[in-house]
Design an enzyme around this catalytic site. Structure first.
Site, PDB file in Angstrom:
ATOM      1  N   PRO A  41       0.795  -1.226   0.000  1.00  0.00           N
ATOM      2  CA  PRO A  41       0.000   0.000   0.000  1.00  0.00           C
ATOM      3  C   PRO A  41       0.832   1.284   0.000  1.00  0.00           C
ATOM      4  CG  PRO A  41      -0.756  -1.539   1.700  1.00  0.00           C
ATOM      5  CD  PRO A  41       0.572  -2.036   1.204  1.00  0.00           C
ATOM      6  N   GLU A  42       0.135   2.375  -0.184  1.00  0.00           N
ATOM      7  CA  GLU A  42       0.696   3.716  -0.034  1.00  0.00           C
ATOM      8  C   GLU A  42       1.252   3.881   1.387  1.00  0.00           C
ATOM      9  OE1 GLU A  42      -0.899   8.345  -0.430  1.00  0.00           O
ATOM     10  OE2 GLU A  42      -2.338   6.721  -0.129  1.00  0.00           O
ATOM     11  N   ALA A  43       2.389   4.566   1.482  1.00  0.00           N
ATOM     12  CA  ALA A  43       2.972   4.933   2.772  1.00  0.00           C
ATOM     13  C   ALA A  43       3.174   3.722   3.685  1.00  0.00           C
ATOM     14  CB  ALA A  43       2.100   5.977   3.477  1.00  0.00           C
ATOM     15  N   LYS A 129       4.425  11.311  -5.343  1.00  0.00           N
ATOM     16  CA  LYS A 129       3.035  11.733  -5.533  1.00  0.00           C
ATOM     17  C   LYS A 129       2.994  13.192  -5.993  1.00  0.00           C
ATOM     18  CE  LYS A 129      -1.318  11.212  -2.969  1.00  0.00           C
ATOM     19  NZ  LYS A 129      -1.876  10.817  -1.654  1.00  0.00           N
ATOM     20  N   GLN A 214      -4.146  -0.082   2.632  1.00  0.00           N
ATOM     21  CA  GLN A 214      -3.803  -0.438   4.010  1.00  0.00           C
ATOM     22  C   GLN A 214      -5.013  -1.007   4.750  1.00  0.00           C
ATOM     23  OE1 GLN A 214      -1.628   2.024   6.689  1.00  0.00           O
ATOM     24  NE2 GLN A 214      -0.254   2.856   5.126  1.00  0.00           N
TER      25      GLN A 214
END
EC number: 3.5.5.1
Length: 308
Positions: A41-43, A129, A214
């Site tokens: 996932p992101e981050a 991003k 997430q």
């Protein structure tokens, strides 16, 4: 057939060593299932500080907010740097293509970025991003045109779009123009509508869309982290903060796996890259279904960042 996986899990916020341990375990689970491309996932490394205000209001900042940001900044990674090297090493051990969202510390600014690794740990892609969304703009800088690229790999052409970049039509169009086949979307968006967005993109771009979201619970955050009221209805370790929604979609919009909510998971599925040839029959938005006599896209060109 190519086996792919999307990882639905969360880091341990402010605890980078524990997060890297989780990354290694989850990557091992995915590769044990035969996955050749794994999306996180992101981050995932560095964390997503869900609901935090960092003490900022219009015209004012608080000491407590600055202290919280200092903790967040210290959990980000330098590229290159020791934690980055650990990621490369783990990927090289498991020998798969991997996309993972990271919070990158560059100079005095943080960026929400996505990294694409080759099976030997080589970095193939590094995308920041372009537009942090809403209050994210307080803590993350904006990316630029230096890394807008679809990357050729042994599996196919991979493009990365982070969370709400998927709502930027011209960015999507640039990825389509560069011939994206594996459209990878790390995110923390856990709304029911997210899968619909992925299905639309897969059909529009005639590509496979892989989105990892997430799944985070209260226990993934420090006890003193100021979660907003309503995001965790009970102050228990398993109270859900981000509910997931990961999925993989084929070029006709069919869900191959997911969306899955309210649990940690590693979703594994097979994709048939040969499907793409037939999918272009009636739609190629950058080719026979384009009207360059009426519409055209101009994208800034600039040199890519180097790596050591």
């Amino acid at each position: 057939m190519t086996k792919v996986a999307v990882v639905q899990a969360a880091p341990s916020l402010f605890d980078t060593p524990e997060t890297l341990h989780r990354f290694e375990q989850l990557l091992g689970e995915a590769t044990s299932a035969g996955a050749e491309l794994i999306v996180f996932p992101e981050a995932f490394v560095g964390g997503y500080p869900k609901g935090a205000t960092f003490g900022a209001t219009v015209g004012a900042r608080s000491d407590e907010g600055r202290a919280l940001f200092a903790r967040y900044r210290r959990s980000a990674i330098d590229i290159p740097g020791p934690d980055f090297d650990r990621l490369r090493s783990v990927v090289g051990t498991h020998k798969a293509h991997v996309v993972v969202g990271v919070i990158e510390r560059a100079g005095n600014t943080l960026y929400c970025a996505s990294l694409l690794f080759a099976p030997d740990g080589t970095v193939l892609g590094h995308h920041r991003k372009l537009v942090p969304t809403g209050a994210e703009r307080l803590i993350w800088g904006q990316g630029d045109a230096s890394d807008i690229a679809v990357i050729h790999t042994d599996l196919g052409r991979i493009g990365m779009a982070i969370c709400w970049e998927n709502y930027m039509p011209l960015y999507r169009s640039e990825l389509y123009r560069q011939g994206v086949q594996l459209y990878v979307a790390p995110t923390v968006d856990s709304r029911d509508t997210w899968a619909s967005t992925m299905r639309h993109i897969a059909v529009e771009g005639r590509c496979f869309a892989l989105s990892a979201t997430q799944y985070a619970v209260r226990g993934d955050y420090p006890a003193d982290f100021p979660l907003p009221s309503g995001d965790a209805s009970e102050d228990t370790a398993d109270a859900v903060v981000i509910r997931g929604g990961s999925c993989v979609v084929d070029p006709y919009g069919a869900l191959l796996t997911g969306p899955v909510f309210d649990r940690k998971d590693v979703l594994v599925t097979d994709i048939d890259m040969d499907v793409l040839d037939g999918a272009y029959l009636d739609l190629d938005v950058s080719g026979h279904y384009a009207r360059p006599d009426l519409f055209w896209l101009a994208t800034t060109q600039s040199p890519r960042r180097g790596y050591q």
